[in-house]
Write a protein that holds these residues in place. Structure first.
Motif, PDB file in Angstrom:
ATOM      1  N   GLU A  20      13.674 -96.281   0.488  1.00 58.57           N
ATOM      2  CA  GLU A  20      12.849 -97.475   0.332  1.00 58.57           C
ATOM      3  C   GLU A  20      13.630 -98.608  -0.319  1.00 58.57           C
ATOM      4  OE1 GLU A  20       9.222 -96.612  -1.774  1.00 58.57           O
ATOM      5  OE2 GLU A  20       8.715 -94.953  -0.438  1.00 58.57           O
ATOM      6  N   GLU A  21      14.677 -98.282  -1.093  1.00 52.43           N
ATOM      7  CA  GLU A  21      15.454 -99.286  -1.816  1.00 52.43           C
ATOM      8  C   GLU A  21      16.550 -99.912  -0.955  1.00 52.43           C
ATOM      9  OE1 GLU A  21      15.067 -96.061  -3.144  1.00 52.43           O
ATOM     10  OE2 GLU A  21      13.249 -96.723  -4.154  1.00 52.43           O
ATOM     11  N   THR A  22      16.787 -99.397   0.254  1.00 54.60           N
ATOM     12  CA  THR A  22      17.802 -99.943   1.150  1.00 54.60           C
ATOM     13  C   THR A  22      17.385-101.338   1.606  1.00 54.60           C
ATOM     14  OG1 THR A  22      18.351 -97.727   1.939  1.00 54.60           O
ATOM     15  CG2 THR A  22      19.034 -99.564   3.329  1.00 54.60           C
ATOM     16  N   THR A  23      18.326-102.287   1.573  1.00 58.24           N
ATOM     17  CA  THR A  23      18.003-103.633   2.046  1.00 58.24           C
ATOM     18  C   THR A  23      18.147-103.696   3.564  1.00 58.24           C
ATOM     19  OG1 THR A  23      20.268-104.467   1.863  1.00 58.24           O
ATOM     20  CG2 THR A  23      18.844-104.696  -0.090  1.00 58.24           C
ATOM     21  N   GLN A  26      21.757-103.892   4.517  1.00 57.17           N
ATOM     22  CA  GLN A  26      22.444-102.601   4.500  1.00 57.17           C
ATOM     23  C   GLN A  26      22.131-101.820   5.774  1.00 57.17           C
ATOM     24  OE1 GLN A  26      20.800-101.318   0.736  1.00 57.17           O
ATOM     25  NE2 GLN A  26      22.812-101.454  -0.264  1.00 57.17           N
ATOM     26  N   LYS A  57      15.417-108.458   1.676  1.00 65.16           N
ATOM     27  CA  LYS A  57      14.266-107.604   1.334  1.00 65.16           C
ATOM     28  C   LYS A  57      14.657-106.132   1.473  1.00 65.16           C
ATOM     29  CE  LYS A  57      10.995-110.794   0.979  1.00 65.16           C
ATOM     30  NZ  LYS A  57      10.106-110.955  -0.126  1.00 65.16           N
ATOM     31  N   THR A  58      14.005-105.284   0.670  1.00 69.15           N
ATOM     32  CA  THR A  58      14.205-103.844   0.820  1.00 69.15           C
ATOM     33  C   THR A  58      13.228-103.327   1.875  1.00 69.15           C
ATOM     34  OG1 THR A  58      12.591-103.227  -0.858  1.00 69.15           O
ATOM     35  CG2 THR A  58      14.864-103.616  -1.609  1.00 69.15           C
ATOM     36  N   ASP A  61       9.858-103.264   0.389  1.00 69.27           N
ATOM     37  CA  ASP A  61       9.223-104.587   0.366  1.00 69.27           C
ATOM     38  C   ASP A  61       8.651-104.961   1.731  1.00 69.27           C
ATOM     39  OD1 ASP A  61       9.959-104.881  -2.283  1.00 69.27           O
ATOM     40  OD2 ASP A  61      11.743-106.095  -1.827  1.00 69.27           O
TER      41      ASP A  61
END
Length: 120
Positions: A20-23, A26, A57-58, A61
């Protein structure tokens, strides 16, 4: 938390696992190695409403959480490539439906016990 993604463009489907934290940027860099396009030439969007995913945004998000992006039911993201100065219209070819099963392969009322066996 892990999120499972199905990225689609025309007849291509790519399955990825991420967090979930991956942008979004990325994720585009991971795609760069697969589709051989620069991250700036890749646009990702939500399939349901065509909202473009912003690079900073991640995934969390953008609404891709472990609860709605499971391995057995991955979240679907569309891919569009830059053509000239604009991005192409996102096109996804639907999967074909398998043919109907022949009658001999359809299940009968219930499985018959193997011959020579008695049921007690």
């Amino acid at each position: 938390m892990d999120v499972f993604l199905m990225l689609r463009r025309e007849k291509s489907t790519i399955f990825l696992e991420s967090t979930e934290e991956t942008t979004v940027m990325q994720l585009k860099k991971v795609l760069e190695g697969i589709v051989k396009k620069a991250p700036g030439d890749i646009q990702l969007y939500k399939i349901d409403n065509k909202d473009v995913l912003l690079d900073n945004k991640t995934l969390g998000d953008c609404g891709f959480k472990a609860q709605n992006a499971k391995a057995q039911d991955p979240a679907v993201i569309g891919i569009a490539f830059r053509i000239g100065d604009e991005f192409e219209e996102g096109t996804i070819v639907p999967y074909s439906s398998p043919p109907e099963l022949p009658d001999v392969m359809k299940s009968q009322e219930g499985p018959a016990p193997p011959t020579g066996m008695t049921i007690e």
